[in-house]
Enzyme design. Structure first.
Site, mmCIF file in Angstrom:
data_model
loop_
_atom_site.group_PDB
_atom_site.id
_atom_site.type_symbol
_atom_site.label_atom_id
_atom_site.label_comp_id
_atom_site.label_asym_id
_atom_site.label_seq_id
_atom_site.Cartn_x
_atom_site.Cartn_y
_atom_site.Cartn_z
ATOM 1 N N LYS A 1 0.844 -1.200 0.000
ATOM 2 C CA LYS A 1 0.000 0.000 0.000
ATOM 3 C C LYS A 1 0.882 1.253 0.000
ATOM 4 O O LYS A 1 2.080 1.173 0.292
ATOM 5 C CB LYS A 1 -0.936 -0.021 1.220
ATOM 6 C CG LYS A 1 -0.226 -0.078 2.562
ATOM 7 C CD LYS A 1 -1.183 -0.485 3.678
ATOM 8 C CE LYS A 1 -0.495 -0.468 5.030
ATOM 9 N NZ LYS A 1 -1.303 -1.142 6.071
ATOM 10 N N TYR B 1 17.291 29.169 9.761
ATOM 11 C CA TYR B 1 16.103 29.855 10.288
ATOM 12 C C TYR B 1 16.063 29.808 11.805
ATOM 13 O O TYR B 1 16.388 28.787 12.420
ATOM 14 C CB TYR B 1 14.828 29.183 9.776
ATOM 15 C CG TYR B 1 14.473 29.511 8.348
ATOM 16 C CD1 TYR B 1 14.288 30.831 7.944
ATOM 17 C CD2 TYR B 1 14.277 28.489 7.419
ATOM 18 C CE1 TYR B 1 13.941 31.126 6.632
ATOM 19 C CE2 TYR B 1 13.925 28.768 6.109
ATOM 20 C CZ TYR B 1 13.754 30.092 5.714
ATOM 21 O OH TYR B 1 13.403 30.368 4.429
HETATM 22 C C1 LIG Z 1 -0.593 -2.139 6.749
HETATM 23 C C2 LIG Z 1 -1.206 -3.445 7.094
HETATM 24 C C3 LIG Z 1 -0.419 -4.597 7.201
HETATM 25 C C4 LIG Z 1 1.092 -4.558 7.176
HETATM 26 O O1 LIG Z 1 1.536 -4.064 8.425
HETATM 27 P P1 LIG Z 1 3.102 -3.928 8.772
HETATM 28 O O2 LIG Z 1 3.103 -3.525 10.196
HETATM 29 O O3 LIG Z 1 3.634 -2.870 7.874
HETATM 30 O O4 LIG Z 1 3.714 -5.241 8.522
HETATM 31 C C5 LIG Z 1 -1.065 -5.815 7.388
HETATM 32 N N1 LIG Z 1 -2.420 -5.877 7.478
HETATM 33 C C6 LIG Z 1 -3.198 -4.783 7.415
HETATM 34 C C7 LIG Z 1 -4.664 -4.918 7.551
HETATM 35 C C8 LIG Z 1 -2.623 -3.537 7.226
HETATM 36 O O5 LIG Z 1 -3.396 -2.436 7.178
#
Ligand SMILES: *Cc1c(COP(=O)(O)O)cnc(C)c1O
Length: 385
Positions: free
Chosen positions: A46, A266
């Protein structure tokens, strides 16, 4: 890595370079797959593969035998499908009203998380006379997505609502897996097992990256690692068992000498206590190099490296610029047009996260599109490359 990668042939105008070592990514995948076996190991890609590039990551992992991918959104699913023809792709956000046709058109599987989604998908399967698989998400204590108490009761007492939907997998998500001592993971696991007993027989999935390290009882049939693939530490308070995958380099666009007693940047947050040779690097918080990585006389900040020698940050991170102290580096080692390593083996994604008060996930997913991106290893070259 350095042997296979040189900072030559970089476009002259590139301000930063993001190097992704796809061989390291594949080794991380293989390590997780081995831990989880005989369960299948999927990959969560994702947010454009946690900022690293879903297409490149997806192709490299598919080449290593990964058959199942998870994205967050329908649009991400459609894009990934164009890269990966023969894989199973789940969309974690599930079904938005009226989107079933688009799922079917790209052969994507929604993760159904409430009764309305289940009814809509089932109706779509009926009207198009196709049995299209979907995942079912059960909430076991996260209070985010998935069937909660009422929905769980309904689906157990009215299993016919799932008619025509081949369920694969039934899944839930752990809230506290990053802390192996937190009892919540075991409570969620036990709850998940009890729900599964009342649902139609289907493959099950619970573990994210950290969950895989909780042992066999958490693996079920399919595991869903994300962060660990990309070399981020899946644990909040333990050493990172994974191999780094990304390196970030920033272009030096100017060097200079500031006198003791002067300030840098800054807010004049940092007053120099010695004459200081500095390098201005064309990377800033607009590139995802967080403003919280800056330093003042009270707080140390990020440390860049040149040939393994540290160059501490000087003062605040600006939008497009950051200044580093190169006084202690061998003379001539940092020059206009050269690069400093901003993230790598020495100052890691998780070091940056800790300093910025966040997690490696946010550092990765904030990586800017301004970086010139190089992918090393990972099997055959990208389509069209
Ligand atoms: C993002 C996600 C994962 C992966 O999680 P990690 O901690 O990055 O391994 C797995 N299952 C769901 C439902 C997620 O939203």
């Amino acid at each position: 890595m350095s042997s296979r990668f040189s900072l030559q042939n970089i476009p002259a105008g590139a301000t930063g370079v993001l190097l992704t070592d796809l061989d390291a990514l594949v080794r991380n995948y293989e390590k997780l797959a081995e831990l989880a076996a005989p369960a299948e190991c999927a990959a969560v890609v994702k947010a454009d593969g946690y900022g690293v590039g879903a297409g490149q990551v997806g192709r490299a992992l598919a080449g290593a035998g990964c058959k199942t991918f998870f994205v967050a959104t329908l649009a991400e699913g459609v894009r990934l499908r164009a890269e990966l023809a023969d894989t199973v792709i789940y969309v974690l956000d599930g079904l938005f009203p009226g989107s079933a046709g688009e799922f079917a058109g790209s052969n994507l599987r929604p993760v159904l998380g409430d009764l309305a989604e289940i009814d809509e998908w089932s109706e779509f399967c009926r009207s198009s006379q196709r049995e299209m698989p979907a995942a079912l998400h059960i909430d076991t204590g996260m209070n985010r997505l998935g069937l909660k108490t009422d929905g769980r009761k309904t689906i157990v007492s009215e299993p016919e609502r799932l008619n025509g939907i081949p369920l694969s997998p039934i899944m839930s998500h752990l809230a506290c897996a990053d802390d192996p001592d937190d009892p919540k993971s075991e409570m969620q696991r036990a709850d998940f097992v009890s729900v599964l007993a009342n649902l139609p027989n289907a493959p099950a999935s619970l573990a994210n990256s950290a969950g895989i390290f909780h042992g066999k009882g958490f693996h079920f049939d399919l595991v869903r690692p994300g962060i660990a693939l990309y070399g981020g530490n899946p644990f909040a308070n333990r050493d990172n068992p994974m191999e780094p995958v990304i390196r970030l380099y920033g272009r030096v666009i100017q060097t200079g000498l500031a006198k003791a007693g002067e300030t840098v940047g800054y807010g004049a947050m940092l007053k120099l206590d010695r004459d200081t040779h500095y390098a201005a690097v064309a990377i800033g918080y607009a590139d995802g190099f967080f403003r919280a990585l800056g330093s003042s006389n009270k707080y140390p900040g990020a440390v860049a490296y040149a040939d393994g020698c540290p160059a501490p940050i000087l003062g605040r991170v600006s939008m497009d610029l950051t200044v580093f102290d190169i006084t202690d580096l061998p003379e001539g080692s940092v020059q206009r047009g050269g690069f400093l390593e901003l993230i790598g083996d020495r100052f890691t994604v998780d070091d940056a996260a800790r300093l910025a008060g966040t997690i490696g996930y946010e550092i990765l997913t904030s990586l800017s599109t301004r970086y010139h991106r190089i992918y090393s290893g990972g099997g055959p070259p990208a389509r069209g490359a």
